[in-house]
Each structure stands twice: as structure tokens, then as C-alpha cells.
Design an enzyme around this catalytic site. Structure first.
Site, PDB file in Angstrom:
ATOM      1  N   GLY A 163       6.995   4.119   4.112  1.00  0.00           N
ATOM      2  CA  GLY A 163       7.406   5.301   4.848  1.00  0.00           C
ATOM      3  C   GLY A 163       8.829   5.170   5.328  1.00  0.00           C
ATOM      4  O   GLY A 163       9.538   4.215   5.009  1.00  0.00           O
ATOM      5  N   GLY A 164       9.247   6.138   6.136  1.00  0.00           N
ATOM      6  CA  GLY A 164      10.625   6.145   6.606  1.00  0.00           C
ATOM      7  C   GLY A 164      10.920   5.077   7.629  1.00  0.00           C
ATOM      8  O   GLY A 164      12.074   4.717   7.844  1.00  0.00           O
ATOM      9  N   MET A 165       9.889   4.556   8.259  1.00  0.00           N
ATOM     10  CA  MET A 165      10.090   3.602   9.345  1.00  0.00           C
ATOM     11  C   MET A 165       9.568   2.208   9.009  1.00  0.00           C
ATOM     12  O   MET A 165      10.071   1.209   9.505  1.00  0.00           O
ATOM     13  CB  MET A 165       9.373   4.137  10.588  1.00  0.00           C
ATOM     14  CG  MET A 165       9.547   3.352  11.858  1.00  0.00           C
ATOM     15  SD  MET A 165       8.781   4.259  13.219  1.00  0.00           S
ATOM     16  CE  MET A 165       8.767   3.020  14.484  1.00  0.00           C
ATOM     17  N   ALA A 166       8.544   2.136   8.167  1.00  0.00           N
ATOM     18  CA  ALA A 166       7.914   0.849   7.880  1.00  0.00           C
ATOM     19  C   ALA A 166       7.215   0.894   6.536  1.00  0.00           C
ATOM     20  O   ALA A 166       7.018   1.958   5.949  1.00  0.00           O
ATOM     21  CB  ALA A 166       6.925   0.500   8.986  1.00  0.00           C
ATOM     22  N   THR A 167       6.856  -0.291   6.061  1.00  0.00           N
ATOM     23  CA  THR A 167       6.071  -0.427   4.829  1.00  0.00           C
ATOM     24  C   THR A 167       4.725  -1.043   5.194  1.00  0.00           C
ATOM     25  O   THR A 167       4.652  -1.959   6.013  1.00  0.00           O
ATOM     26  CB  THR A 167       6.802  -1.332   3.815  1.00  0.00           C
ATOM     27  OG1 THR A 167       8.063  -0.737   3.512  1.00  0.00           O
ATOM     28  CG2 THR A 167       5.991  -1.466   2.537  1.00  0.00           C
ATOM     29  N   VAL A 168       3.661  -0.523   4.581  1.00  0.00           N
ATOM     30  CA  VAL A 168       2.313  -0.991   4.870  1.00  0.00           C
ATOM     31  C   VAL A 168       1.819  -1.838   3.705  1.00  0.00           C
ATOM     32  O   VAL A 168       1.948  -1.442   2.532  1.00  0.00           O
ATOM     33  CB  VAL A 168       1.349   0.188   5.118  1.00  0.00           C
ATOM     34  CG1 VAL A 168      -0.045  -0.332   5.456  1.00  0.00           C
ATOM     35  CG2 VAL A 168       1.867   1.063   6.250  1.00  0.00           C
TER      36      VAL A 168
ATOM     37  N   ILE B  50       0.828  -1.205   0.000  1.00  0.00           N
ATOM     38  CA  ILE B  50       0.000   0.000   0.000  1.00  0.00           C
ATOM     39  C   ILE B  50       0.861   1.254   0.000  1.00  0.00           C
ATOM     40  O   ILE B  50       0.648   2.171  -0.791  1.00  0.00           O
ATOM     41  CB  ILE B  50      -0.931   0.015   1.228  1.00  0.00           C
ATOM     42  CG1 ILE B  50      -1.883  -1.181   1.195  1.00  0.00           C
ATOM     43  CG2 ILE B  50      -1.720   1.312   1.304  1.00  0.00           C
ATOM     44  CD1 ILE B  50      -2.725  -1.316   2.447  1.00  0.00           C
TER      45      ILE B  50
ATOM     46  N   LYS C 268       1.779  -3.603   8.896  1.00  0.00           N
ATOM     47  CA  LYS C 268       2.839  -2.595   8.913  1.00  0.00           C
ATOM     48  C   LYS C 268       4.139  -3.282   9.333  1.00  0.00           C
ATOM     49  O   LYS C 268       4.286  -3.698  10.482  1.00  0.00           O
ATOM     50  CB  LYS C 268       2.476  -1.472   9.883  1.00  0.00           C
ATOM     51  CG  LYS C 268       3.412  -0.285   9.849  1.00  0.00           C
ATOM     52  CD  LYS C 268       2.843   0.836  10.715  1.00  0.00           C
ATOM     53  CE  LYS C 268       3.652   2.104  10.546  1.00  0.00           C
ATOM     54  NZ  LYS C 268       3.075   3.196  11.376  1.00  0.00           N
TER      55      LYS C 268
ATOM     56  N   ASP D 113       2.521  13.056  16.049  1.00  0.00           N
ATOM     57  CA  ASP D 113       2.710  13.187  14.599  1.00  0.00           C
ATOM     58  C   ASP D 113       1.369  13.458  13.920  1.00  0.00           C
ATOM     59  O   ASP D 113       0.980  12.760  12.988  1.00  0.00           O
ATOM     60  CB  ASP D 113       3.366  11.921  14.047  1.00  0.00           C
ATOM     61  CG  ASP D 113       3.998  12.159  12.671  1.00  0.00           C
ATOM     62  OD1 ASP D 113       4.255  13.337  12.329  1.00  0.00           O
ATOM     63  OD2 ASP D 113       4.222  11.188  11.941  1.00  0.00           O
TER      64      ASP D 113
END
Length: 638
Positions: free
Chosen positions: A27-32, A24, A47, A141
Site C-alpha cells: 500500500g501507500g504507507m506499508a507492505t504486508v 501479500i 505490516k 478509513d
């Protein structure tokens, strides 16, 4: 949906349960990912932490903290977290899949929103943040990317991955700022600290962006933007979009004050303020404001910049404003007829506005009825010529029991005389857990309940074998049960143990019974004719009196007469003058059978008492000398 790069996780089954179907977002920390829960046969969002961060203990702890923080929040406007798992090198969360788009997508399409539309979006966002703030959590955030809008228009706040328990917010590493720079509160930039008022600041910035289509502080680098947050105030949005009401401006400027103490204390208070302003805005404000700005665009010289007013045909159906006949007329005219048409429309609108404001056929729903007693609100509305109905009561965090939680039409709305206004009463503040006050003094328990916001009810008393006299046994409802703070919590206080009736019982047995209750027993001897020897003839305190462990109690035991003619040895006198005294062996700690045999072999009778077990825990007398043939009592225990 990001499908431009082949992803090795697509097609895999994580933890033997979650089949990854597509990616989907990254991001900078994880992939969804979009995935299917094979066990429950449902679509979920997964995630997955980036592999490069999975070895960093701090990042893993923060990532898992998202699961604990979000899973603790049960709220319709919060994206639910179902599970947190590890599969080899993959650390991941299992979340509710929200079909729809982000608020950022909507802003990209629309450019900006009208005041009513913006405040309508902000209310569920603030409701979600308010639930987090009540739980002691800070989102950290808040931004349009983390606000999801479902296909049926429901708003949900996502990504509590940077949330922290408020009390632990100072554990942030020195120099590390968590959050997106465009929405950072000044205190986050300066010290890295964040609390619920930092979320309020970010929400105020987001409201500015919804109203204007741009962030309040823009610069070439993130550092320069952060500098502006510290050194420049957020301007009122009406400076960018003329016609925005002053009260909407104040919602932005108050929430983004540099002094956190001047902001709303948390998202719940900010929600109340937003709802009040929203209720007072004319229902057609957004259309009128768009028409006014469209007129300004037509009359202004050509601009090379992007206008925030978009043609309705470019908008998604859920956001496209209603197109009026005037809109179509303006679109069809050219040249000088445009100005003529604009003037005619303006005259019509002005005339309509004058009539609207002056017509005696309309009333406003007073904003002051929110929080007012329902009966008083009914009288106020009926005196203005409005019909009133009452809906089913609901819990409300802002309004105490019996007050008006909301009205339909909302407070501030304009209604025709004779129209029906439905009042929804408050059942009280939303229930929360009753604190544990067992063992506290009555005053300490009352203060604890008040500090937690509860109403203290009546005080009752009850005997207790385990809780000392004048200490709290418990509450009703009990500790951990959920109760609205508007409903009274009763406190139950211990009267201590209840003194039993021992008059007429064997003196030794009575004394041992009291000692087993933890009482300090004093035995006095007294000769009373007509009473059975060696029995209790008086006790202090009396039957039913409350006592606590360590209290001194007194038993008065009837003396026995001296016994004679029992053979060569005279026994039975209380003072031993006519009997033979022999040593009493101390058998505490021995088995009951061994102790009984030893005492009987020594010439004593044995009385065994207690509540189970096979070990001698107490003996009376336990030393010295006693008459041969007298009784030694042993108390058994485990």
C-alpha cells in the site's frame, strides 16, 4: 498474493522472531507480508512501514498509533494486533493473519449485493466500528478494502492505522486529509476534522456501494470527487437499482447527511438501525429483486454498459444465489418463449406473494419486542399463536437488563403459527470499568457514576484513618473493576477516624495519642475526688464518634494533690507552689536515647511513646518550665 516482484525482505527473520515467507500486498504507507512467528510457531501478518517514511516522525507516530489503537480493541470482528517492533530501519506491526479475501474482491466478482446480503455484511462491520467508538477511537478509513472475509464467512475490519483517539482528532495537520476520497465525509474535506460520525458517513457510502456496485460520487480527479462530497448529497440507492426498499434507502441517506448531527450518533446506533431494518426484510427479497432486475435486463434494449446483475455461475460458492427451476427454465428458452416464460413466472410469483401476505397461517415476529420485558414479549407472541423459548441471557449495548436483546427468527420475520420463537434476554449493557471516585463528596461521586452511565446503589459508611469524614472511601465493585451499567454500584463513605476511649488513661499519653491522629487536643484540668490523679476523667467527643484530621477534641484530666514530706524540696503541686520549677529543654529532632538522657540529667522522668523509629518527633511539654521529677513525654517516629 503479490509475488510479481522479488522482495529483499522475503526469507529474512525480523527481530530474531518473525520469518518473512511471502508478500501479500503493498500500500501507500506499508507492505504486508505473510510470516511465521518462530517462537509461538504460528502464521501471522507483518505490516512493514516503507523505508522512505520510517524517518518521518509523524508517520512513525501514526504507524505505532495503529498498534496501540487496534491492540486496545478486543472484538471478534476486529483484526487483532499482537505486537509492534523495530528491527534496524524496519518499523513493523505483527497482526492476526486472516485467510480469505476482502469485501472489495467480493464486489469485483459479484458486481453488487442484494439488500439482505448487504445488510448482513454491514452488521459485523458496524459492530467492529462500534467497539472502536466506545473506546473513543475513529477509524477514518472505512472502505471495502479494509473489510476482510474469512474462509468460513467471518467478517473482520482491518487497518486502524489512521485511527486516532477521538479527543485528539483535531491534531491533524492543517490541509492534510486522512482517508480515501470516495468515502470522505464533508467535514473531513472542509476542515480535516473527523469524529465517529465521519465513520458513520463512510459506512453509509460503503452500503450504497454494496447495493449498487458503484460509489455515489464519481469524477475524473480525486479533487472533483471531494468537491461532490461537500456540494452534493448521496442519492438513494433505489435510483440505481429499482426495487430496493425505502427503509434501506433511508439507512444510506440518513448516514450520509451533510449535517453530522442528523446522522446516527455512532456506529452502535447505526448498527441498531441496520439490524432492525434487516429483521424486517423478507427472507427471499434478494432472489426476487434479482429476478425482477434480470427480467428488466432481458426486456431492455442492448446496453453497452456493465450490468450489475451477474450470472450465478460466475460467483464464488459463498456468494452464488440459489438457482431455482424458474432460473433454469428462463435460461433454456429463446425468442418469443422467453417472454411467455417470464410472464408465467411473474404470475406465479404474484400469486404466491398474494397468498403469502393474506394467509392466516402466518404471523410476523413483532419488531417492537426488542427491548420489551421478556415476560411481556412472551405474552405478545403467545397471544399470536407462537411458542416461546428463552435462551441464555447475553450482554447487549442497546437493551437494558431484563429486556429482549434479540429473537430467533429475528424481529420482522414471517413465521407459521405454532412455530417456536426463541427470545434472548439482555444481561444488561456490556460491562465497563467503574470510575475512581475516592476522596469525592457523596454527591460528586454519584454524579460521576451517573455521567459514566452507571446505576447508583446503596450508600454505606465506614471509619477511615486516611479519608476525611463525609468523603468517599471507595465503591463496590471497586474502581477499575468491570460492571454492567445496569447493575448498581454501591458507594462507601468515610465517617472519619473513630474516637478512642481514653477515660482512665494517663492524660499526657492520651493527649499524645490524639495528636498522632492529627487532632487538635485541648487539655483541661479538674479535681475530682476518688479518681486517679493525672488520668482522663472526661473526653469530648465520646468514644466511637467520627473525627477528621484538624478537628478539636477535649480531654479533662484529674488534678493531682500537692505532695509534701518528700525532703527539703516540696514537689508535686499542680501549680508548682510547693515544688521547684526547672526549664524544660526542647529535644525535638534528637535521637530518642540522647533526648531521654538529657531529660533525665535535667531532673525529669521520661515517657517514650510512638510507633517506631529513633527520632523525637513530638515532645510534651516542649518548652517553658515544669516541676522537677515530673514526666516529659516524647513521641518517637521514623
Amino acid at each position: 498474493m503479490d509475488t510479481t516482484v522479488a522482495d529483499p525482505l522475503v526469507g529474512r527473520v525480523l527481530d530474531g522472531r518473525y520469518r518473512i515467507e511471502s508478500r501479500i500486498a503493498r500500500g501507500g504507507m506499508a507492505t504486508v507480508y505473510l510470516a511465521r512467528d518462530i517462537r509461538l510457531d504460528r502464521i501471522v501478518a507483518i505490516k512493514v512501514m516503507h523505508a522512505g517514511l520510517a524517518s518521518d516522525e509523524d508517520f512513525v507516530a501514526r504507524f505505532i498509533g495503529e498498534a496501540k489503537a487496534a491492540a486496545a480493541l478486543s472484538h471478534p470482528n476486529v483484526v487483532a494486533v499482537y505486537d509492534q517492533r523495530t528491527d534496524g530501519e524496519h518499523v513493523f506491526l505483527v497482526m492476526e493473519y486472516v485467510a480469505g479475501h476482502t469485501l472489495r474482491d467480493a464486489l469485483t466478482t459479484l458486481g453488487r449485493l442484494g439488500p439482505r446480503a448487504a445488510l448482513e455484511i454491514m452488521q459485523p462491520v458496524l459492530a467492529a466500528l462500534g467497539a472502536a467508538h466506545r473506546a473513543g477511537l475513529v477509524h477514518r478509513d472505512v472502505k471495502p478494502e479494509n473489510v476482510l472475509i474469512t474462509e468460513d464467512g467471518q467478517v473482520k475490519v482491518a487497518d486502524f492505522g489512521l485511527a486516532r483517539a477521538e479527543t485528539a482528532s483535531k491534531l491533524t495537520k492543517t490541509g492534510v486529509i486522512i482517508g480515501t476520497v470516495g468515502y470522505l465525509a464533508p467535514e473531513q474535506v472542509v476542515s480535516g476534522d473527523a469524529d465517529v460520525r465521519s465513520d458513520v458517513y463512510a459506512a453509509g457510502v460503503m452500503l450504497f456501494e454494496l447495493l449498487t456496485g458503484r460509489l455515489p460520487h464519481l469524477a475524473d480527479t480525486p479533487l472533483a470527487v471531494a468537491y461532490k462530497h461537500v456540494n452534493e448529497t448521496v442519492p438513494p440507492p433505489s435510483g440505481t437499482v429499482p426495487g430496493i426498499p425505502v427503509r434501506v434507502d433511508e439507512l444510506v441517506t440518513d448516514a450520509t447527511s451533510h449535517d453530522p448531527q442528523r446522522r446516527p450518533r455512532d456506529a452502535n446506533q447505526y448498527l441498531a438501525e441496520v439490524a432492525e431494518v434487516f429483521g424486517g426484510l423478507p427472507r427471499d427479497l434478494d432472489r426476487r429483486l434479482e429476478e425482477a432486475n434480470a427480467t428488466a435486463v432481458l426486456e431492455a434494449p442492448p446496453s453497452h454498459g456493465r450490468t450489475a446483475v451477474l450470472d450465478a455461475t460466475t460467483l464464488p460458492p459463498a456468494y452464488a444465489p440459489e438457482r431455482t427451476r424458474a432460473d433454469r427454465a428462463i435460461g433454456a428458452l429463446t425468442g418469443r418463449y422467453v417472454l411467455i416464460a417470464i410472464g408465467a413466472v411473474a404470475a406465479i410469483i404474484l400469486g404466491w406473494a398474494v397468498w403469502y401476505q393474506t394467509s392466516g397461517q402466518y404471523e410476523h415476529v413483532p419488531s417492537s419486542i426488542i427491548g420489551m420485558k421478556v415476560a411481556d414479549a412472551r405474552d405478545r407472541l403467545e397471544s399470536a399463536g407462537l411458542d416461546v423459548q428463552t435462551a441464555k441471557a447475553v450482554y447487549d449495548d442497546r437493551v437494558h437488563k431484563g429486556g429482549v436483546a434479540k429473537s430467533d427468527p429475528p424481529a420482522g420475520a414471517r413465521v407459521a403459527k405454532g412455530e417456536t420463537v426463541t427470545l434472548t434476554p439482555s444481561r444488561g449493557i456490556t460491562p465497563k470499568e467503574v470510575p475512581d471516585v475516592e476522596g469525592k463528596s457523596l454527591e460528586e461521586a454519584k454524579q460521576t457514576l451517573k455521567d459514566e452511565g452507571f446505576t447508583v446503589g446503596r450508600t454505606s459508611f465506614t471509619p477511615s484513618q486516611t479519608v476525611a469524614k463525609d468523603r468517599v472511601v471507595g465503591t463496590s465493585p471497586g474502581a477499575g473493576e468491570r460492571q454492567s451499567p445496569d447493575e448498581p454500584v454501591s458507594v462507601i463513605v468515610s465517617t472519619g477516624m473513630s474516637m478512642p476511649n481514653l477515660v482512665g488513661q494517663n492524660g499526657d499519653a492520651a493527649a499524645n495519642q490524639l495528636r498522632s491522629m492529627g487532632l487538635d487536643v485541648k487539655v483541661e484540668k479538674k479535681k475530682v475526688d476518688g479518681k486517679q490523679p493525672d488520668t482522663v476523667i472526661e473526653q469530648n467527643p465520646s468514644e466511637g464518634t467520627g473525627v477528621s484530621r484538624g478537628d478539636e477534641v477535649t480531654l479533662v484530666v484529674n488534678k493531682r494533690d500537692c505532695l509534701v514530706d518528700t525532703g527539703p524540696i516540696q514537689i508535686g503541686c499542680e501549680d508548682g507552689e510547693n515544688g521547684e520549677n526547672i526549664p524544660v529543654p526542647n529535644l525535638t529532632g534528637s535521637t530518642v536515647d540522647d533526648a531521654k538522657k538529657a531529660l533525665e540529667d535535667s531532673g525529669f522522668k521520661v515517657n517514650v511513646t510512638g510507633f517506631g523509629g529513633n527520632t523525637v518527633r513530638f515532645q510534651s511539654p516542649d518548652s517553658g518550665e515544669a516541676r522537677r521529677g515530673s514526666t516529659v513525654t516524647i513521641v518517637r517516629g521514623p
